[in-house]
Design an enzyme around this catalytic site. Structure first.
Site, PDB file in Angstrom:
ATOM      1  N   HIS A 167       0.818  -1.212   0.000  1.00 32.47           N
ATOM      2  CA  HIS A 167       0.000   0.000   0.000  1.00 32.47           C
ATOM      3  C   HIS A 167       0.854   1.266   0.000  1.00 32.47           C
ATOM      4  O   HIS A 167       0.378   2.342  -0.388  1.00 32.47           O
ATOM      5  CB  HIS A 167      -0.917  -0.013   1.228  1.00 32.47           C
ATOM      6  CG  HIS A 167      -2.172   0.785   1.088  1.00 32.47           C
ATOM      7  ND1 HIS A 167      -2.239   1.986   0.418  1.00 32.47           N
ATOM      8  CD2 HIS A 167      -3.429   0.544   1.545  1.00 32.47           C
ATOM      9  CE1 HIS A 167      -3.479   2.460   0.468  1.00 32.47           C
ATOM     10  NE2 HIS A 167      -4.214   1.598   1.139  1.00 32.47           N
ATOM     11  N   ASP A 385      -9.953  -4.175 -18.079  1.00 30.57           N
ATOM     12  CA  ASP A 385     -10.192  -4.939 -19.303  1.00 30.57           C
ATOM     13  C   ASP A 385      -8.862  -5.109 -20.034  1.00 30.57           C
ATOM     14  O   ASP A 385      -8.266  -4.135 -20.492  1.00 30.57           O
ATOM     15  CB  ASP A 385     -11.200  -4.195 -20.184  1.00 30.57           C
ATOM     16  CG  ASP A 385     -11.553  -4.963 -21.458  1.00 30.57           C
ATOM     17  OD1 ASP A 385     -10.926  -6.008 -21.730  1.00 30.57           O
ATOM     18  OD2 ASP A 385     -12.454  -4.511 -22.180  1.00 30.57           O
TER      19      ASP A 385
END
Length: 442
Positions: A167, A385
């Site tokens: 993170h 995608d």
């Protein structure tokens, strides 16, 4: 609000994992030490997530691992720090030491499994841990890569992308842009904008000027007993879905109560609601102080604002606090107002003060008698995608710690919200469900 359970039928996959390899930027990048800001230092924890993609007939001759790997090489030219190693500066600050060591990339095959057999993969399940590469355990993160990628192919032609990212390199918004940009390159498209990776605008001031008390770094007194405590070794997990109708009813009830609340967001309503129900389920003394932490995006709150396409941590932790008695006895709008005030409190001055406070103290947020809400409601991770169509689902790879409550979008058109949490005992989880029913959110 309905319970969804906390696991899927499949506990373990038959999976063959190949040896890790290193992926380097497609073009030479100068060796350097990459600065991490004080907003990065406090959240140096692994974030493990999994995206699922269905197979496509016109892609049956393409290897998704090869496609993703080549696109990643191109993206690392812009985000080279993900191919470095976590280091420590002379003044004991985390930094990325980039000498083109390479991002760790792993291919795997689960040739006896299809995505369809997993059921709902929008929530974490035990088998998902196998879809994310974890390096051998070590005593600390120094010298370790900040990012690991695993691509697992299934017999149906679909695949899973498992991302294990520290993170300290990216927050949720930056991770979303990373994934979507990676997908663009994989589809043969160009990145038409530049990324802002310079974090120097978040450096502490000289001299330091902490202007606030920053009570988030100080423990609350824990008045709980061993029977009704905040923490346990083996917490019980549960998940609950709030559909749009339920959410509208919850918001309406909050606004009807008044208490200085004239509007309420989904995040504010869910945070206040979960906070109160969670405290009710723990049988705590009314005098116990309780605190809920959550992060606020500060990109536009800073003066000047952070640049567009900022690829770092542009969030700061804030909190709301009260006693269990006040939280559970007053209208829910009381808790909503506390959450709203905590958000409004985050200004440029507050963020600069928090940066300076950490520089002076190196303190970490104190979580005694507290818990953290992590919200992914506004992060459209499903838009990823890579040429096989948008992700059919995305999920954290594991259940949250019991000190964490996770909100994720779910349901048709992702207009519902799923609340995933852990509690110390099964009796506390049972009572959590009872408290939900008493709240008439059904």
């Amino acid at each position: 609000m309905t319970s969804n359970g906390n696991s899927l039928p499949i506990e373990k996959l038959e999976i063959r994992v190949q040896e890790p390899e290193l992926v380097h930027p497609a073009e030479p990048v100068e060796h350097q030490v990459y600065y991490l800001s004080n907003l990065d230092q406090n959240i140096a924890v692994p974030m493990q997530t999994v995206w699922f993609f269905n197979g496509q007939e016109d892609k049956k001759d393409q290897d998704p691992a090869a496609v993703l790997k080549e696109a990643l090489r191109k993206l690392l030219v812009h985000m080279f720090f993900l191919a470095g190693r976590i280091g420590l500066s002379p003044d004991y600050r985390l930094q990325i030491e980039f000498e083109d060591q390479g991002l760790v990339f792993v291919e795997a095959v689960a040739e006896k499994h299809c995505i369809a057999e997993f059921g709902d993969v929008s929530r974490p399940a035990p088998f998902m841990k196998q879809l994310v590469y974890e390096p051998p355990p070590s005593e600390n993160i120094l010298g370790s890569p900040p990012t690991f990628v695993q691509v697992t192919k299934f017999k149906c032609g679909g695949f899973a992308l498992g991302l294990n990212n520290n993170h300290c390199t990216l927050d949720g918004l930056a991770a979303h842009e990373f994934i979507c940009s990676w997908g663009k390159l994989a589809r043969g498209l160009e990145i038409t904008h530049s990324f802002s990776i310079d974090r120097s605008m978040l450096k502490p001031r000289s001299p330091l000027q902490p202007e606030f008390s920053h009570e988030e770094f100080y423990d609350l007194e824990d008045l709980s007993t061993t029977e009704d405590s905040f923490f346990s070794i083996n917490p019980v997990h549960g998940s609950f879905e709030v559909n749009p109708r339920d959410m509208d009813a919850l918001k309406k009830s909050i606004l009807d109560e008044g208490e200085g609340v004239s509007k309420v967001t989904t995040f504010e309503a869910l945070t206040a609601f979960t906070w109160r129900v969670r405290m009710n389920s723990l049988n705590l003394t009314p005098a116990q102080k309780t605190r809920v932490f959550f992060s606020v995006d500060v990109r536009k709150k800073l003066s000047p604002p952070l640049p567009e396409h900022f690829m770092g941590n542009g969030i700061v932790l804030t909190f709301a606090t009260t006693t269990v008695g006040e939280l559970c006895e007053k209208p829910l709008s009381f808790a909503v107002k506390l959450v709203q005030d905590a958000i409004a409190f985050v200004t440029d001055k507050y963020v600069r003060s928090a940066i300076d406070h950490f520089e002076a103290t190196r303190a970490r947020p104190a979580l005694v008698a507290s818990f953290v809400v992590t919200s992914w409601l506004r992060l459209p991770f499903h838009e990823a995608d890579f040429g096989w169509g948008p992700a059919v689902a995305m999920s954290p790879a594991s259940l949250p710690d019991q000190g964490v409550v996770l909100f994720i979008s779910s349901g048709k058109d992702r207009k519902s919200a799923t609340v995933i949490l852990g509690l110390p005992t099964s009796s506390a989880m049972d009572k959590f469900g009872v408290e939900l029913n008493k709240a008439h959110v059904n």
